[in-house]
Design a protein around this motif. Structure first.
Motif, short mmCIF file in Angstrom:
data_model
loop_
_atom_site.label_atom_id
_atom_site.label_comp_id
_atom_site.label_asym_id
_atom_site.label_seq_id
_atom_site.Cartn_x
_atom_site.Cartn_y
_atom_site.Cartn_z
N PHE A 151 -3.76 -13.88 -28.12
CA PHE A 151 -3.91 -14.17 -29.54
C PHE A 151 -4.63 -13.02 -30.24
N VAL A 152 -4.02 -12.51 -31.32
CA VAL A 152 -4.62 -11.47 -32.14
C VAL A 152 -4.94 -12.09 -33.49
N GLY A 153 -6.22 -12.22 -33.81
CA GLY A 153 -6.63 -12.89 -35.05
C GLY A 153 -6.29 -12.10 -36.30
N ASP A 154 -6.31 -12.79 -37.43
CA ASP A 154 -6.01 -12.10 -38.68
C ASP A 154 -7.16 -11.17 -39.07
N TYR A 155 -6.82 -10.10 -39.75
CA TYR A 155 -7.81 -9.10 -40.13
C TYR A 155 -7.28 -8.33 -41.32
N ASN A 156 -8.07 -8.31 -42.40
CA ASN A 156 -7.64 -7.68 -43.65
C ASN A 156 -6.30 -8.25 -44.08
N ASP A 157 -5.27 -7.42 -44.24
CA ASP A 157 -3.97 -7.89 -44.69
C ASP A 157 -3.05 -8.30 -43.55
N GLU A 158 -3.54 -8.20 -42.33
CA GLU A 158 -2.72 -8.50 -41.16
C GLU A 158 -2.93 -9.94 -40.72
N LYS A 159 -1.86 -10.72 -40.68
CA LYS A 159 -1.97 -12.12 -40.29
C LYS A 159 -2.05 -12.26 -38.77
N ALA A 160 -2.59 -13.38 -38.34
CA ALA A 160 -2.75 -13.65 -36.90
C ALA A 160 -1.38 -13.81 -36.24
N TYR A 161 -1.30 -13.40 -34.98
CA TYR A 161 -0.05 -13.53 -34.22
C TYR A 161 -0.34 -13.45 -32.73
N HIS A 162 0.68 -13.68 -31.92
CA HIS A 162 0.56 -13.59 -30.47
C HIS A 162 1.40 -12.43 -29.96
N VAL A 163 0.92 -11.81 -28.87
CA VAL A 163 1.68 -10.76 -28.20
C VAL A 163 1.84 -11.13 -26.73
N LYS A 164 2.83 -10.55 -26.09
CA LYS A 164 3.05 -10.79 -24.66
C LYS A 164 1.97 -10.06 -23.87
N SER A 165 1.38 -10.75 -22.91
CA SER A 165 0.29 -10.16 -22.13
C SER A 165 0.84 -9.25 -21.04
N ILE A 166 -0.02 -8.34 -20.58
CA ILE A 166 0.36 -7.50 -19.45
C ILE A 166 -0.02 -8.17 -18.13
N HIS A 167 -0.83 -9.22 -18.19
CA HIS A 167 -1.19 -9.93 -16.97
C HIS A 167 -0.16 -11.00 -16.63
N GLU A 168 -0.18 -11.42 -15.39
CA GLU A 168 0.77 -12.42 -14.91
C GLU A 168 0.47 -13.78 -15.53
N ALA A 169 1.52 -14.44 -16.05
CA ALA A 169 1.37 -15.80 -16.57
C ALA A 169 1.33 -16.77 -15.38
N LEU A 170 0.47 -17.78 -15.46
CA LEU A 170 0.39 -18.77 -14.40
C LEU A 170 1.33 -19.94 -14.63
N ILE A 171 1.65 -20.20 -15.90
CA ILE A 171 2.58 -21.30 -16.24
C ILE A 171 3.55 -20.80 -17.29
N ASN A 172 4.64 -21.55 -17.49
CA ASN A 172 5.59 -21.17 -18.55
C ASN A 172 5.20 -21.83 -19.86
N GLU A 173 5.81 -21.39 -20.93
CA GLU A 173 5.48 -21.90 -22.26
C GLU A 173 5.78 -23.37 -22.39
N GLU A 174 6.83 -23.84 -21.75
CA GLU A 174 7.21 -25.26 -21.85
C GLU A 174 6.12 -26.14 -21.27
N LEU A 175 5.57 -25.75 -20.12
CA LEU A 175 4.50 -26.54 -19.51
C LEU A 175 3.24 -26.46 -20.35
N TYR A 176 2.95 -25.29 -20.92
CA TYR A 176 1.77 -25.13 -21.77
C TYR A 176 1.83 -26.07 -22.97
#
Length: 256
Positions: free
Chosen positions: A231-256
């Motif tokens: 999660f990248v929080g909002d800052y100045n004129d940039e709104k918050a958003y998510h990016v894909k991590s470089i670390h291994e995911a332990l679960i899939n998005e559906e389970l999350y």
């Protein structure tokens, strides 16, 4: 002859980053007093940040001066950033000392505050470390934000991962067992809807002998890092958003 308290301050971070030495400050202050026939009443050693005056030894010093058990003319320190790294607080504290008929003075940046023009130099001496603090904090914030945009999780690794540092000094997290398997199991059990969160937490703690608290457990279940997002929080004129991590995911998005 004048009397003085010697104030020696250095924070742990300053010692690590800049090599400040309490012993060196003490020696310089004592040599100054000897050369100027000043009686040393006490030497105070402070291992605390100068961002505020809420410091144990400084508070004791002010309390002692207010009791006026004996006359004190000066509070001496090597430089003004040993006194304070916050200009606004510094001016207020100078006024407090003046009301007690005590003069604060930096022996390596001496200023006669009775001369109005010297207040401009005082402002520079006090503002410079504050600006340095603010710049360091901003650089740290920007660096952490850039790392998040690159998919790196900053700070302490969540349960199931462990912190690592690459050869080029970049921080990252990797899977850690058996914690990783335990948190995966917990997500799967939560998805079944049979047991409550506290029951699952209790069972998970029994699996690995940990004592994770319910607040930390629930916070972990809301952590998007487990499904490979940052999660990248909002800052100045940039709104918050998510990016894909470089670390291994332990679960899939559906389970999350």
């Amino acid at each position: 002859m004048k009397t003085a308290h010697l104030y020696v301050r250095v924070s742990t971070d300053e010692q690590a980053e800049k090599g400040y030495s309490q012993r060196d400050q003490e020696e310089r202050l004592k040599r100054y007093c000897e050369a100027n026939n000043i009686i040393i009443k006490n030497v105070l050693f402070e291992d605390f940040s100068a961002k505020t005056f809420i410091r144990p030894e400084w508070i004791k010093l002010i309390d002692g001066l207010k009791k006026r058990t004996s006359r004190t003319d000066l509070v001496l320190f090597t430089k003004w950033d040993r006194f304070s790294r916050n200009a606004c607080d510094a001016y207020q504290m100078i006024n407090v000392l003046r009301k007690l008929n005590v003069e604060p003075q930096a022996i390596e940046q001496p200023l006669d505050l009775a001369i109005p023009e010297n207040k401009m130099m005082l402002a520079i001496y006090l503002a410079a470390p504050e600006v340095e603090n603010d710049r360091r904090a901003l650089n740290t914030f920007n660096g952490m934000r850039r790392a998040k945009k690159e998919g790196r999780l900053m700070g302490r690794a969540p349960y199931g991962y462990i912190n690592k540092i690459s050869e080029d000094g970049k921080k990252y997290i990797v899977r850690k067992e058996p914690e990783a398997s335990n948190i995966i199991w917990a997500f799967e059990e939560m998805a079944k809807g049979i047991f409550s969160a506290s029951q699952i937490m209790f069972m998970m703690n029994k699996r690995d002998g940990k004592s994770l608290k319910i607040s930390a457990f629930l916070e972990g279940l809301r952590n998007v890092a487990y499904c490979g997002k940052i999660f990248v929080g909002d800052y100045n004129d940039e709104k918050a958003y998510h990016v894909k991590s470089i670390h291994e995911a332990l679960i899939n998005e559906e389970l999350y």
